[in-house]
Design a protein around this motif. Structure first.
Motif, PDB file in Angstrom:
ATOM      1  N   THR A 131      -7.986   1.306  -0.950  1.00 25.39           N
ATOM      2  CA  THR A 131      -7.491   1.903  -2.207  1.00 25.39           C
ATOM      3  C   THR A 131      -6.533   0.986  -2.979  1.00 25.39           C
ATOM      4  O   THR A 131      -6.672   0.826  -4.191  1.00 25.39           O
ATOM      5  N   CYS A 132      -5.565   0.387  -2.278  1.00 28.03           N
ATOM      6  CA  CYS A 132      -4.525  -0.394  -2.967  1.00 28.03           C
ATOM      7  C   CYS A 132      -4.816  -1.896  -2.957  1.00 28.03           C
ATOM      8  O   CYS A 132      -4.006  -2.692  -3.427  1.00 28.03           O
ATOM      9  N   CYS A 165       0.854  -1.190   0.000  1.00 30.43           N
ATOM     10  CA  CYS A 165       0.000   0.000   0.000  1.00 30.43           C
ATOM     11  C   CYS A 165       0.885   1.233   0.000  1.00 30.43           C
ATOM     12  O   CYS A 165       1.835   1.330   0.763  1.00 30.43           O
ATOM     13  N   ARG A 166       0.521   2.170  -0.857  1.00 32.21           N
ATOM     14  CA  ARG A 166       1.335   3.351  -1.073  1.00 32.21           C
ATOM     15  C   ARG A 166       0.730   4.575  -0.371  1.00 32.21           C
ATOM     16  O   ARG A 166       1.312   5.641  -0.357  1.00 32.21           O
ATOM     17  N   CYS A 167      -0.467   4.401   0.180  1.00 31.14           N
ATOM     18  CA  CYS A 167      -1.196   5.558   0.734  1.00 31.14           C
ATOM     19  C   CYS A 167      -0.460   6.162   1.927  1.00 31.14           C
ATOM     20  O   CYS A 167       0.231   5.463   2.659  1.00 31.14           O
ATOM     21  N   TYR A 217      -9.586   2.890   6.418  1.00 30.37           N
ATOM     22  CA  TYR A 217      -8.885   2.768   5.134  1.00 30.37           C
ATOM     23  C   TYR A 217      -9.844   2.176   4.095  1.00 30.37           C
ATOM     24  O   TYR A 217     -10.358   1.079   4.299  1.00 30.37           O
TER      25      TYR A 217
HETATM   26 ZN   LIG Z   1      -3.210   2.165  -0.045  1.00 30.79          ZN
END
Ligand SMILES: [Zn+2]
Length: 296
Positions: free
Chosen positions: A121-122, A107-109, A118
């Motif tokens: 998203t990823c 996860c890049r968030c 959360y």
């Molecule tokens: Zn993420």
């Protein structure tokens, strides 16, 4: 079986797990006393674990201060104290196992984007790991998660509403609190967790990890959080007054009053604790999330 009493027939191993970010305050004493008395009243063991996973937050020497404050109140662990900072290989092994099972994703968030929830998203992006740029997140199952707390009763969390995928290894490579706690509880064979209700939200996440690692989650009991005069949780960060060890019996009396327990007539530490243990009634603990020290 009364769910508040727990199962006294099985082996009981409980724990108190402070972070070494400063001396104990009254709120942490309440959690220590509750976990100690619950274990001892079941003829169980009580362990202490120092949660020093986050080096910037640790204050040098505060582990020794905490242990001596506990000892001054007659609270001595039954096994050598465990330090999370010494257990990084065990956490790495658990992460590897989760990876092999496909239960984590990169996860890049940014953490600040999702403080509470959360949105996944990823989750389906299949991102490649980037050192320093991606965290590892645990994939929570989508079915509702019900957990029976000995004080709060049955509680249900729903994926996407009250629980979501959570970080097990941070972008900086540090293992996350949720992962370390679960691996420690498994390795120390913790059967019962007694802690503050501020960690109730973490209970279903941790149970999901226990299940993923094929371990039985401990029984849960969440006590009310001690609030200061400002209505906020007493904490080291909020500069709560350190616990003074001049009159431990008096501190223990206040802790028992907070937990709505019977007051021992004894005045010596050893006899006081014995009475408190013999008369420990977890079913009397109020099911409030937070509670000021002075309200009874
Ligand atoms: Zn993420």
């Amino acid at each position: 079986m009364n769910p508040a009493v727990g199962d006294r027939s099985s082996i009981y191993i409980g724990r108190f797990a402070p972070s070494p970010s400063g001396p104990l305050h009254f709120g942490s004493l309440v959690a220590a006393v509750a976990s100690f008395l619950d274990a001892k009243s079941c003829a169980g063991q009580w362990l202490v674990r120092i949660e020093d996973l986050d080096p910037p937050r640790a204050v040098a020497g505060s582990d020794h201060v905490i242990l001596s404050q506990l000892a001054a109140h007659g609270l001595r662990p039954d096994q050598p104290v465990v330090y999370q900072s010494q257990r990084l290989p065990q956490y790495a092994a658990a992460v590897k196992k989760l990876k092999q099972q496909g239960l984590v994703y990169h996860c890049r968030c940014a953490r600040r984007d999702y403080q509470t929830h959360y949105p996944g998203t990823c989750r389906t992006q299949n991102l490649k790991p980037e050192p320093g740029g991606t965290a590892l997140r645990f994939r929570v199952g989508s079915s509702p998660h019900t957990l029976v707390d000995r004080v709060h009763g049955a509680l249900t969390w729903h994926y996407g509403e009250s629980m979501s995928d959570f970080v097990v290894q941070r972008k900086d490579g540090l293992h996350a609190y949720q992962l370390a706690v679960v691996i420690d509880d498994i390795d120390q064979r913790i059967s019962h967790v007694v802690r503050g209700a501020d960690l109730l939200h973490a209970a279903p996440l941790q149970e999901a990890l226990f299940t993923a690692l094929e371990a039985t989650p401990p029984k849960q009991l969440h006590i009310p959080v001690v609030l200061g005069n400002d209505g906020r949780k007493l904490s080291k960060q909020a500069r709560a007054k350190p616990l003074d060890t001049e009159n431990p019996v008096n501190n223990l009396r206040r802790a028992l009053a907070f937990l709505n327990q019977r007051q021992p007539p004894q005045h010596t530490l050893e006899n006081f604790l014995k009475y408190a243990c013999d008369h420990w009634q977890p079913e009397r603990i109020p099911a409030l999330m937070g509670r000021s020290e002075t309200t009874n």
